[in-house]
Enzyme design. Structure first.
Site, PDB file in Angstrom:
ATOM      1  N   LYS A   1      51.713  41.117  45.906  1.00 17.62           N
ATOM      2  CA  LYS A   1      50.607  41.202  47.054  1.00 17.62           C
ATOM      3  C   LYS A   1      51.222  40.405  47.913  1.00 17.62           C
ATOM      4  CE  LYS A   1      46.403  42.070  44.323  1.00 17.62           C
ATOM      5  NZ  LYS A   1      45.943  43.377  45.144  1.00 17.62           N
TER       6      LYS A   1
ATOM      7  N   ARG B   1      43.231  49.744  36.092  1.00 12.54           N
ATOM      8  CA  ARG B   1      43.011  50.848  35.501  1.00 12.54           C
ATOM      9  C   ARG B   1      43.894  51.158  34.174  1.00 12.54           C
ATOM     10  NH1 ARG B   1      44.570  54.193  40.757  1.00 12.54           N
ATOM     11  NH2 ARG B   1      43.679  52.251  41.602  1.00 12.54           N
TER      12      ARG B   1
HETATM   13  N1  BES Z   1      42.224  43.522  41.945  1.00 16.43           N
HETATM   14  C1  BES Z   1      42.634  44.546  42.911  1.00 16.43           C
HETATM   15  C2  BES Z   1      41.534  45.116  43.620  1.00 16.43           C
HETATM   16  C3  BES Z   1      40.960  44.164  44.766  1.00 16.43           C
HETATM   17  C4  BES Z   1      41.750  43.884  45.957  1.00 16.43           C
HETATM   18  C5  BES Z   1      39.871  43.674  44.559  1.00 16.43           C
HETATM   19  C6  BES Z   1      41.325  42.983  46.980  1.00 16.43           C
HETATM   20  C7  BES Z   1      39.224  42.954  45.760  1.00 16.43           C
HETATM   21  C8  BES Z   1      39.803  42.541  46.646  1.00 16.43           C
HETATM   22  C9  BES Z   1      43.289  45.787  42.278  1.00 16.43           C
HETATM   23  O1  BES Z   1      44.026  45.396  40.828  1.00 16.43           O
HETATM   24  C10 BES Z   1      44.363  46.285  43.152  1.00 16.43           C
HETATM   25  O2  BES Z   1      45.079  45.657  43.377  1.00 16.43           O
HETATM   26  N2  BES Z   1      44.258  47.479  43.521  1.00 16.43           N
HETATM   27  C11 BES Z   1      44.948  48.089  44.617  1.00 16.43           C
HETATM   28  C12 BES Z   1      45.086  49.502  44.173  1.00 16.43           C
HETATM   29  C13 BES Z   1      46.155  50.264  45.084  1.00 16.43           C
HETATM   30  C14 BES Z   1      47.643  49.625  44.608  1.00 16.43           C
HETATM   31  C15 BES Z   1      46.223  51.681  44.480  1.00 16.43           C
HETATM   32  C16 BES Z   1      44.286  47.924  45.921  1.00 16.43           C
HETATM   33  O3  BES Z   1      43.066  48.013  45.978  1.00 16.43           O
HETATM   34  O4  BES Z   1      45.049  47.724  46.926  1.00 16.43           O
HETATM   35 MN    MN Z   2      46.215  44.763  41.363  1.00 17.01          MN
END
Ligand code: BES
Ligand code: MN
Ligand code: ZN
Length: 498
Positions: free
Chosen positions: A280, A354
């Site tokens: 990230k 997931r």
């Molecule tokens: N924990 C995150 C989702 C999230 C991001 C919650 C920001 C709250 C604020 C999750 O694990 C994630 O990173 N999801 C990705 C999925 C994508 C790679 C398909 C996302 O939402 O960017």
């Molecule tokens: Mn994630």
């Protein structure tokens, strides 16, 4: 804070502060009218002078009101009585609590319970006030080296009901409100703790601690070897990039019918989400300590249910791990076989929620649950779609979805349903494995739920995406404790139904 239920006339209450409503335009609520009469029209005169008109958000603090035994009388603007809905009532209580915090009173007697809220009874009004008051008093100071500058805090909050006949209902509402508020506080505390403290094994220890305080809760913790034996390679694929070992925490609470099928709650327990190799960006990454809010909410619901001694059977399954980019971490393109036997091509290691939930869902089958609800900070897309007001809800069983939506309305911890149509499934096609773990940019919340649905075919299942609701960002950053109120309401509703 101590919560008390009483009945009686306002002018006869010996208290630091009486709290009464003024509705628009310049109308006295019954308690305000009684005080007015005892005080020889003192309140009416003030209203006529225009110091307060009853608009929502207004308040006026009066000292030494003649004819009363109270040190102060706090008038609270309640808006037009016809418009008084759930949200407005909560705002009124919140405003009253705020004002009380500034008066220096350590106890208060409130007649805001007499406000007519469409379709809501004393039980609802009293319980909501307890929850609002507790939420507002919450502070997280565990990592501050100095105590807060000591303001005088409200210590006792008395809510008045019309007659002695209403006392038992009021007391039930206080008891339930306190139990729910305690569950919410546990969830907020766990979530607010940083990831160097709140690790997967820490979460497991906290669950075990909960089982110690509530003998009706049984906790089992599975470690890495056990997860390998269970073939949870999807969960393990996320954990392998971290120095922290993963845990699978299960909780059982059985106060329902003997052999009755339980409700299962599955909570995402990523104690920190760096994204893994699909790292990230740096901005706001600290907030990814909140990626275990689903897990924390499961523990909060168990605490509340146990405190209320709910006559139900409840199971909790919490997959807990970090998502780190260590040298053993999953690479994009790696393929793993989940516990269900289905294979997954991991195209993005940041879609890890997931990957741990799918094995937990499969594991939940062994409890033969009547329904399974997973709770997860799953997608940034859900924050874009619904913001911070509604949790996302997706389900393969409509009666369950309806019950959850309705529990959300009652508790004020609301959810909004998104479609789980077959059309969306093809986004997960993979040329190499049974499915990919991501589905592209479109409809990210839905395709994430589509992924989970493939592991919930044998279940009546619902998914709550709490990415936008579990915590707030900005200068008041902190966990909200959602959706503990929604889920406990769902359980309460089930108890009333059967
Ligand atoms: N924990 C995150 C989702 C999230 C991001 C919650 C920001 C709250 C604020 C999750 O694990 C994630 O990173 N999801 C990705 C999925 C994508 C790679 C398909 C996302 O939402 O960017
Ligand atoms: Mn994630
Ligand atoms: Zn995550």
């Amino acid at each position: 804070m101590e919560f008390i239920i009483k009945s009686g006339n306002p002018e006869k209450q010996r208290t630091g502060c009486l709290v009464v409503g003024i509705t628009e335009p310049r109308r006295l609520t019954p308690a305000a009218a009684e005080i007015d009469q005892a005080a020889d029209r003192h309140i009416s005169r003030i209203l006529r002078k225009g110091d307060i008109s009853g608009k929502p958000g207004q308040s006026l603090l009066l000292h030494n009101v003649p004819g009363t035994l109270a040190d102060r009388v706090l008038l609270i603007g309640c808006g037009k009585e016809r418009d008084l809905d759930d949200r407005q009532y909560r705002t009124i209580i919140g405003n009253a609590m705020n004002q009380l915090g500034q008066t220096g009173s350590i106890e208060a007697v409130s007649y805001l319970t007499e406000l007519n809220v469409k379709g809501r009874d004393y039980y609802w009004k009293v319980r909501q006030a307890v929850e609002v008051a507790a939420a507002q008093a919450y502070e997280f100071r565990e990592f501050k080296s100095k105590p807060a500058k000591d303001r005088k805090h409200l210590r006792r909050f008395t809510q008045m009901v019309a007659s002695r006949r209403d006392l038992p209902l009021g007391m039930q509402a206080v008891a339930d409100g306190k139990a729910i508020a305690n569950g919410i506080r546990l969830t907020r505390d766990l979530a607010n703790r940083p990831a160097n403290i709140c690790t997967p094994s820490y979460l497991a220890a906290q669950a075990q601690h909960l089982a110690k305080t509530h003998p009706a809760i049984k906790v089992t913790v599975l470690e890495e070897d056990a997860l390998k034996k269970l073939k949870m390679h999807s969960l393990l694929s996320v954990a392998q990039g971290s120095a922290q070992p993963p845990r699978l925490i299960t909780l059982e609470y059985r106060r329902g019918e003997r052999n009755g099928r339980p409700v299962a709650l599955v909570g995402k327990g990523i104690t920190f989400d760096t994204g893994g190799i699909s790292l990230k960006p740096a901005a706001n990454m600290d907030e990814m300590k909140y990626d275990m809010c689903g897990a924390a909410s499961v523990l909060g619901v168990f605490a509340a249910a146990a405190e209320m001694k709910l006559p139900i059977n409840l199971v909790g399954v919490i997959p807990a791990t970090e998502n780190m980019p260590g040298s053993k971490a999953t690479r994009p393109g790696d393929i793993y076989t989940s516990m269900s036997g289905q294979t997954i091509e991991v195209l993005n290691t940041d879609a890890e929620g997931r990957l741990i939930l799918c094995d937990a869902l499969t594991y939940s089958e062994r409890y033969n649950p009547e329904v399974v609800i997973d709770i997860a900070t799953l997608t940034g897309a859900c924050v874009i779609a619904l913001g911070k007001y509604a949790s996302g809800l997706l389900a393969n069983h409509n009666p369950l979805a309806k019950d959850l939506l309705s529990a959300g309305e009652t508790s004020g911890d609301r959810a909004w349903q998104l479609p789980l149509w077959e059309e969306y499934q093809k986004a997960l096609d993979s040329p190499f494995a049974d499915m990919a773990n991501v589905g592209g940019r479109d409809a990210g919340t839905i395709t994430a739920a589509c992924f989970l649905s493939r592991f919930a075919k044998k279940l009546h299942w619902a998914h709550l995406d709490i990415a936008g609701t579990a915590w707030i960002s900005g200068d008041k950053k902190g966990a909200t404790g959602r959706p503990v109120a929604l889920l406990t309401q769902y359980l309460l509703d089930r108890c009333r139904k059967d």
